[in-house]
Design a protein around this motif. Structure first.
Motif, PDB file in Angstrom:
ATOM      1  N   PRO A 148       0.830  -1.215   0.000  1.00 44.27           N
ATOM      2  CA  PRO A 148       0.000   0.000   0.000  1.00 44.27           C
ATOM      3  C   PRO A 148       0.862   1.261   0.000  1.00 44.27           C
ATOM      4  O   PRO A 148       1.734   1.428   0.846  1.00 44.27           O
ATOM      5  CB  PRO A 148      -0.793  -0.132   1.307  1.00 44.27           C
ATOM      6  CG  PRO A 148      -0.830  -1.602   1.589  1.00 44.27           C
ATOM      7  CD  PRO A 148       0.484  -2.139   1.096  1.00 44.27           C
ATOM      8  N   GLY A 149       0.619   2.134  -0.991  1.00 39.50           N
ATOM      9  CA  GLY A 149       1.390   3.361  -1.110  1.00 39.50           C
ATOM     10  C   GLY A 149       2.734   3.188  -1.786  1.00 39.50           C
ATOM     11  O   GLY A 149       3.490   4.152  -1.932  1.00 39.50           O
ATOM     12  N   GLY A 150       3.043   1.968  -2.209  1.00 38.58           N
ATOM     13  CA  GLY A 150       4.352   1.687  -2.793  1.00 38.58           C
ATOM     14  C   GLY A 150       4.489   2.188  -4.217  1.00 38.58           C
ATOM     15  O   GLY A 150       3.513   2.602  -4.854  1.00 38.58           O
ATOM     16  N   TRP A 151       5.714   2.157  -4.732  1.00 39.39           N
ATOM     17  CA  TRP A 151       5.968   2.575  -6.113  1.00 39.39           C
ATOM     18  C   TRP A 151       7.208   1.877  -6.643  1.00 39.39           C
ATOM     19  O   TRP A 151       7.992   1.304  -5.892  1.00 39.39           O
ATOM     20  CB  TRP A 151       6.111   4.096  -6.205  1.00 39.39           C
ATOM     21  CG  TRP A 151       7.340   4.675  -5.575  1.00 39.39           C
ATOM     22  CD1 TRP A 151       8.537   4.951  -6.180  1.00 39.39           C
ATOM     23  CD2 TRP A 151       7.510   5.062  -4.208  1.00 39.39           C
ATOM     24  NE1 TRP A 151       9.433   5.486  -5.297  1.00 39.39           N
ATOM     25  CE2 TRP A 151       8.821   5.570  -4.066  1.00 39.39           C
ATOM     26  CE3 TRP A 151       6.671   5.028  -3.082  1.00 39.39           C
ATOM     27  CZ2 TRP A 151       9.323   6.037  -2.854  1.00 39.39           C
ATOM     28  CZ3 TRP A 151       7.172   5.494  -1.874  1.00 39.39           C
ATOM     29  CH2 TRP A 151       8.480   5.993  -1.769  1.00 39.39           C
ATOM     30  N   LEU A 152       7.369   1.940  -7.958  1.00 36.09           N
ATOM     31  CA  LEU A 152       8.500   1.330  -8.640  1.00 36.09           C
ATOM     32  C   LEU A 152       9.531   2.412  -8.970  1.00 36.09           C
ATOM     33  O   LEU A 152       9.173   3.498  -9.427  1.00 36.09           O
ATOM     34  CB  LEU A 152       8.022   0.645  -9.921  1.00 36.09           C
ATOM     35  CG  LEU A 152       8.997  -0.285 -10.638  1.00 36.09           C
ATOM     36  CD1 LEU A 152       9.327  -1.499  -9.780  1.00 36.09           C
ATOM     37  CD2 LEU A 152       8.396  -0.745 -11.970  1.00 36.09           C
ATOM     38  N   ASP A 153      10.781   2.113  -8.756  1.00 31.37           N
ATOM     39  CA  ASP A 153      11.892   3.006  -9.104  1.00 31.37           C
ATOM     40  C   ASP A 153      11.816   4.324  -8.324  1.00 31.37           C
ATOM     41  O   ASP A 153      11.890   4.308  -7.110  1.00 31.37           O
ATOM     42  CB  ASP A 153      11.969   3.219 -10.612  1.00 31.37           C
ATOM     43  CG  ASP A 153      12.187   1.908 -11.371  1.00 31.37           C
ATOM     44  OD1 ASP A 153      12.626   0.929 -10.740  1.00 31.37           O
ATOM     45  OD2 ASP A 153      11.901   1.855 -12.579  1.00 31.37           O
ATOM     46  N   PHE A 154      11.622   5.476  -9.013  1.00 29.22           N
ATOM     47  CA  PHE A 154      11.687   6.773  -8.332  1.00 29.22           C
ATOM     48  C   PHE A 154      10.349   7.508  -8.402  1.00 29.22           C
ATOM     49  O   PHE A 154       9.579   7.323  -9.336  1.00 29.22           O
ATOM     50  CB  PHE A 154      12.789   7.635  -8.942  1.00 29.22           C
ATOM     51  CG  PHE A 154      14.175   7.147  -8.598  1.00 29.22           C
ATOM     52  CD1 PHE A 154      14.847   7.641  -7.492  1.00 29.22           C
ATOM     53  CD2 PHE A 154      14.794   6.182  -9.374  1.00 29.22           C
ATOM     54  CE1 PHE A 154      16.110   7.185  -7.167  1.00 29.22           C
ATOM     55  CE2 PHE A 154      16.061   5.714  -9.059  1.00 29.22           C
ATOM     56  CZ  PHE A 154      16.727   6.216  -7.944  1.00 29.22           C
ATOM     57  N   VAL A 180      -0.150  10.732  -1.729  1.00 33.19           N
ATOM     58  CA  VAL A 180      -0.494   9.359  -1.330  1.00 33.19           C
ATOM     59  C   VAL A 180       0.220   9.018  -0.026  1.00 33.19           C
ATOM     60  O   VAL A 180       1.382   9.385   0.185  1.00 33.19           O
ATOM     61  CB  VAL A 180      -0.097   8.356  -2.438  1.00 33.19           C
ATOM     62  CG1 VAL A 180      -0.302   6.911  -1.969  1.00 33.19           C
ATOM     63  CG2 VAL A 180      -0.913   8.629  -3.696  1.00 33.19           C
ATOM     64  N   GLN A 181      -0.462   8.298   0.871  1.00 29.58           N
ATOM     65  CA  GLN A 181       0.148   7.889   2.126  1.00 29.58           C
ATOM     66  C   GLN A 181       1.380   7.025   1.867  1.00 29.58           C
ATOM     67  O   GLN A 181       1.383   6.185   0.959  1.00 29.58           O
ATOM     68  CB  GLN A 181      -0.847   7.100   2.978  1.00 29.58           C
ATOM     69  CG  GLN A 181      -1.835   7.968   3.729  1.00 29.58           C
ATOM     70  CD  GLN A 181      -2.494   7.222   4.888  1.00 29.58           C
ATOM     71  OE1 GLN A 181      -2.461   6.000   4.955  1.00 29.58           O
ATOM     72  NE2 GLN A 181      -3.092   7.967   5.794  1.00 29.58           N
ATOM     73  N   LEU A 182       2.399   7.221   2.679  1.00 26.48           N
ATOM     74  CA  LEU A 182       3.641   6.490   2.483  1.00 26.48           C
ATOM     75  C   LEU A 182       3.526   5.053   2.965  1.00 26.48           C
ATOM     76  O   LEU A 182       2.839   4.766   3.948  1.00 26.48           O
ATOM     77  CB  LEU A 182       4.774   7.181   3.248  1.00 26.48           C
ATOM     78  CG  LEU A 182       5.229   8.524   2.695  1.00 26.48           C
ATOM     79  CD1 LEU A 182       6.232   9.170   3.630  1.00 26.48           C
ATOM     80  CD2 LEU A 182       5.842   8.339   1.311  1.00 26.48           C
ATOM     81  N   PRO A 183       4.233   4.135   2.289  1.00 21.98           N
ATOM     82  CA  PRO A 183       4.279   2.758   2.770  1.00 21.98           C
ATOM     83  C   PRO A 183       5.130   2.659   4.025  1.00 21.98           C
ATOM     84  O   PRO A 183       5.933   3.547   4.330  1.00 21.98           O
ATOM     85  CB  PRO A 183       4.931   2.006   1.605  1.00 21.98           C
ATOM     86  CG  PRO A 183       5.787   3.023   0.934  1.00 21.98           C
ATOM     87  CD  PRO A 183       5.038   4.319   1.071  1.00 21.98           C
ATOM     88  N   ALA A 212      13.854   9.266  10.834  1.00 22.17           N
ATOM     89  CA  ALA A 212      12.647   9.353  11.663  1.00 22.17           C
ATOM     90  C   ALA A 212      11.968   7.983  11.729  1.00 22.17           C
ATOM     91  O   ALA A 212      12.207   7.120  10.884  1.00 22.17           O
ATOM     92  CB  ALA A 212      11.682  10.393  11.101  1.00 22.17           C
ATOM     93  N   ALA A 213      11.123   7.818  12.725  1.00 20.36           N
ATOM     94  CA  ALA A 213      10.349   6.578  12.831  1.00 20.36           C
ATOM     95  C   ALA A 213       9.394   6.468  11.645  1.00 20.36           C
ATOM     96  O   ALA A 213       8.965   7.476  11.078  1.00 20.36           O
ATOM     97  CB  ALA A 213       9.556   6.574  14.139  1.00 20.36           C
ATOM     98  N   PRO A 214       9.056   5.238  11.250  1.00 22.25           N
ATOM     99  CA  PRO A 214       8.102   5.065  10.156  1.00 22.25           C
ATOM    100  C   PRO A 214       6.784   5.778  10.452  1.00 22.25           C
ATOM    101  O   PRO A 214       6.261   5.723  11.570  1.00 22.25           O
ATOM    102  CB  PRO A 214       7.903   3.543  10.114  1.00 22.25           C
ATOM    103  CG  PRO A 214       9.156   2.980  10.695  1.00 22.25           C
ATOM    104  CD  PRO A 214       9.582   3.953  11.751  1.00 22.25           C
ATOM    105  N   ASN A 215       6.264   6.470   9.434  1.00 19.25           N
ATOM    106  CA  ASN A 215       4.963   7.116   9.544  1.00 19.25           C
ATOM    107  C   ASN A 215       4.405   7.259   8.136  1.00 19.25           C
ATOM    108  O   ASN A 215       5.130   7.066   7.156  1.00 19.25           O
ATOM    109  CB  ASN A 215       5.085   8.485  10.226  1.00 19.25           C
ATOM    110  CG  ASN A 215       5.868   9.492   9.402  1.00 19.25           C
ATOM    111  OD1 ASN A 215       5.304  10.183   8.554  1.00 19.25           O
ATOM    112  ND2 ASN A 215       7.186   9.568   9.625  1.00 19.25           N
TER     113      ASN A 215
END
Length: 399
Positions: A148-154, A180-183, A212-215
Motif C-alpha cells: 500500500p502506497g508503494g511505487w516502482l523506481d523513483f 499518497v500515504q507512504l508505505p 525518523a520513525a516510520p509514519n
C-alpha cells in the motif's frame, strides 16, 4: 546447476582473484563506462573515485570464486547488494553488460593465465550468480511496488521542511508530491535520492538513511555537509546549499537489510558516530513511539558539542522510554562547561560497563569507528550474531 568441472575451475581462480581482484574490477569499471557511459547515471561516482566500489566488487568476485559450490554462504551479501541495486533501479538488462566487461577484464588483466577454460567457466558461473541477483531483486521490486502506497523506481517528493540539527547536519522532511500515504518501512533503512545537479554531466545518486520513525506522512533524511573537495560533497553540499522548502526531488522506496527487529524483547544498544546517528535515531524514535519496555542503551560519539545532532531530541526520547539510558562521547571538549560521558575515543572498558551482555547491538558510523566498536564488543564477549552494522556505501573489510 553448475558442472563439477566449472566449480573446480572457478574455485582454482580464488587465490589469484584475492591478489589481483582490484586490478580486474578497476579495469572492468573503466572499460564498461567507456562503452556504456549511460551507466554513470546509476553508479555512485564518489564510491568510484575513492576506489570503494572497485574494492567491494573485488571482494564479492573473490567470495563467489571461493564459495561457488556453496552459494548459500553468499546469501547475506547478495541480499545486502540486492537492496542497493533495487534502490538504484538496476534491472535484469544490466547484468549481461556487466558480465561481458567483467570477463573481458579478467582476460585482459590476467593475460595468458586466463585460459579459455577459465573464461568459459567464469561465464557459466557469472550467469548462475547473476540469476540469483535478478530473482532476489525481482521479489524486492514486487514488494516495494505492490505494498500500500508503494511505487516502482523513483517518485517525486516535495521538501516540506529543512531543519538544521547541528553545525554539520541538516534534516530534510520529504512528502510525496501526489499526496499518497507512504508505505511502511523498517527503522534503519535508507532511500536513494536522485539529483540532476547543474554543471554535472551525469545524474548523481546518493543513499541516505531515514532518520525518523516510520509514519504515513513524511520521510526524514539528515545529511552531513562534506568538505567541498570530497566526492561525497557533490550531493550533500547541493542539498545544503540549493535544496530548500518547496523544492521537488526524486526518491526511491526504502531499502536495506540493517534495521531494528521491532518484534524482539531483547535489550537493544544503539551505537553511532557522527552522521551514523541517522539510522539509530529512526530506531530510537520507533522504540519511543511503540512505548517499548525493552532495555535501551543509546551511545553517540560526535566531534564536539556543536557537531552533535539531535542532542535534545535524544534526551526527550530517552525520557519517554521506561528503561532507557543515553551516553555521549566527544572527541574534544570546547570548554569546561561541556558535559559528556566520554572524552576522546569510546573504550572497551566503557562499553563493558554500559552495554548489557545479552543486548543486540546496532552500530553505524565511520569505518574506523565501527571497526573499533565492533572489536571492543567482541572483546567484551558480545557474540557476533548480536552485532549488526551498516556501511554508508559499499561494504568493506573492518579488520
Amino acid at each position: 546447476m553448475l558442472s563439477q568441472k566449472t566449480i573446480d575451475i572457478v574455485k582454482s581462480t580464488a587465490p589469484v582473484l584475492e591478489q589481483r581482484g582490484k586490478d580486474i574490477t578497476t579495469h572492468f569499471y573503466k572499460s564498461m563506462f567507456e562503452a556504456h557511459p549511460e551507466l554513470l547515471d546509476i553508479f555512485n561516482h564518489a564510491n568510484q573515485e575513492k576506489g570503494r566500489q572497485q574494492t567491494a566488487l573485488a571482494n564479492t568476485v573473490y567470495a563467489a570464486a571461493k564459495y561457488i559450490d556453496q552459494l548459500e554462504v553468499l546469501i547475506p551479501a547478495v541480499t545486502q547488494i540486492a537492496h542497493k541495486h533495487r534502490s538504484l533501479a538496476i534491472k535484469p538488462e544490466h547484468y549481461p553488460i556487466v558480465g561481458e566487461y567483467l570477463l573481458k577484464a579478467i582476460k585482459e588483466v590476467l593475460g595468458d593465465a586466463a585460459t579459455d577454460d577459465i573464461i568459459n567457466a567464469w561465464a557459466e558461473a557469472y550467469g548462475a550468480i547473476a540469476q540469483v541477483f535478478i530473482d532476489t531483486e525481482a521479489n524486492m521490486y514486487k514488494e516495494a511496488s505492490e505494498q500500500p502506497g508503494g511505487w516502482l523506481d523513483f517518485k517525486e517528493f516535495e521538501v516540506a521542511d529543512k531543519v538544521e540539527e547541528s553545525s554539520l547536519i541538516t534534516s530534510f522532511y520529504l512528502k510525496p508530491k501526489d499526496g499518497v500515504q507512504l508505505p511502511d518501512f523498517q527503522p534503519g533503512q535508507y532511500i536513494t535520492v536522485k539529483f540532476d545537479i547543474p554543471g554535472e554531466k551525469n545524474i548523481v545518486n546518493r543513499q541516505y538513511s531515514l532518520s525518523a520513525a516510520p509514519n504515513s506522512e513524511y520521510y526524514r533524511i539528515s545529511v552531513k555537509r562534506e568538505a567541498d573537495n570530497q566526492p561525497e560533497g557533490k550531493a550533500s553540499n547541493y542539498l545544503h546549499d540549493h535544496v530548500n522548502k518547496g523544492d521537488v526531488i526524486e526518491v526511491s522506496a526504502p531499502a536495506g537489510d540493517f534495521y531494528l527487529d521491532v518484534d524482539s524483547d531483547a535489550p537493544v544498544t544503539l551505537i553511532s558516530g557522527g552522521v551514523g546517528i541517522t539510522p539509530t535515531m529512526s530506531m530510537l524514535e520507533t522504540l519511543a513511539v511503540k512505548n517499548s519496555k525493552r532495555e535501551v542503551v543509546f551511545i553517540h560519539a560526535a566531534r564536539n558539542e556543536e557537531a552533535h545532532a539531535f542532542k535534545e531530541h535524544t534526551k526527550q526520547l530517552v525520557s519517554e522510554l521506561e528503561n532507557a539510558r543515553s551516553f555521549v562521547a566527544y572527541g574534544e571538549k570546547k570548554n569546561q562547561e561541556t558535559i559528556c560521558d566520554v572524552e576522546g575515543h569510546i573504550s572497551a572498558e566503557f562499553l563493558k560497563e554500559v552495554v548489557p551482555a545479552n543486548s543486540v547491538c546496532y552500530i553505524c558510523g565511520p569505518i574506523p569507528f565501527m571497526g573499533a566498536v565492533i572489536g571492543h564488543l567482541k572483546e567484551n564477549g558480545i557474540p557476533e550474531e548480536q552485532i549488526k552494522f551498516e556501511f554508508f556505501g559499499p561494504a568493506v573489510q573492518l579488520s
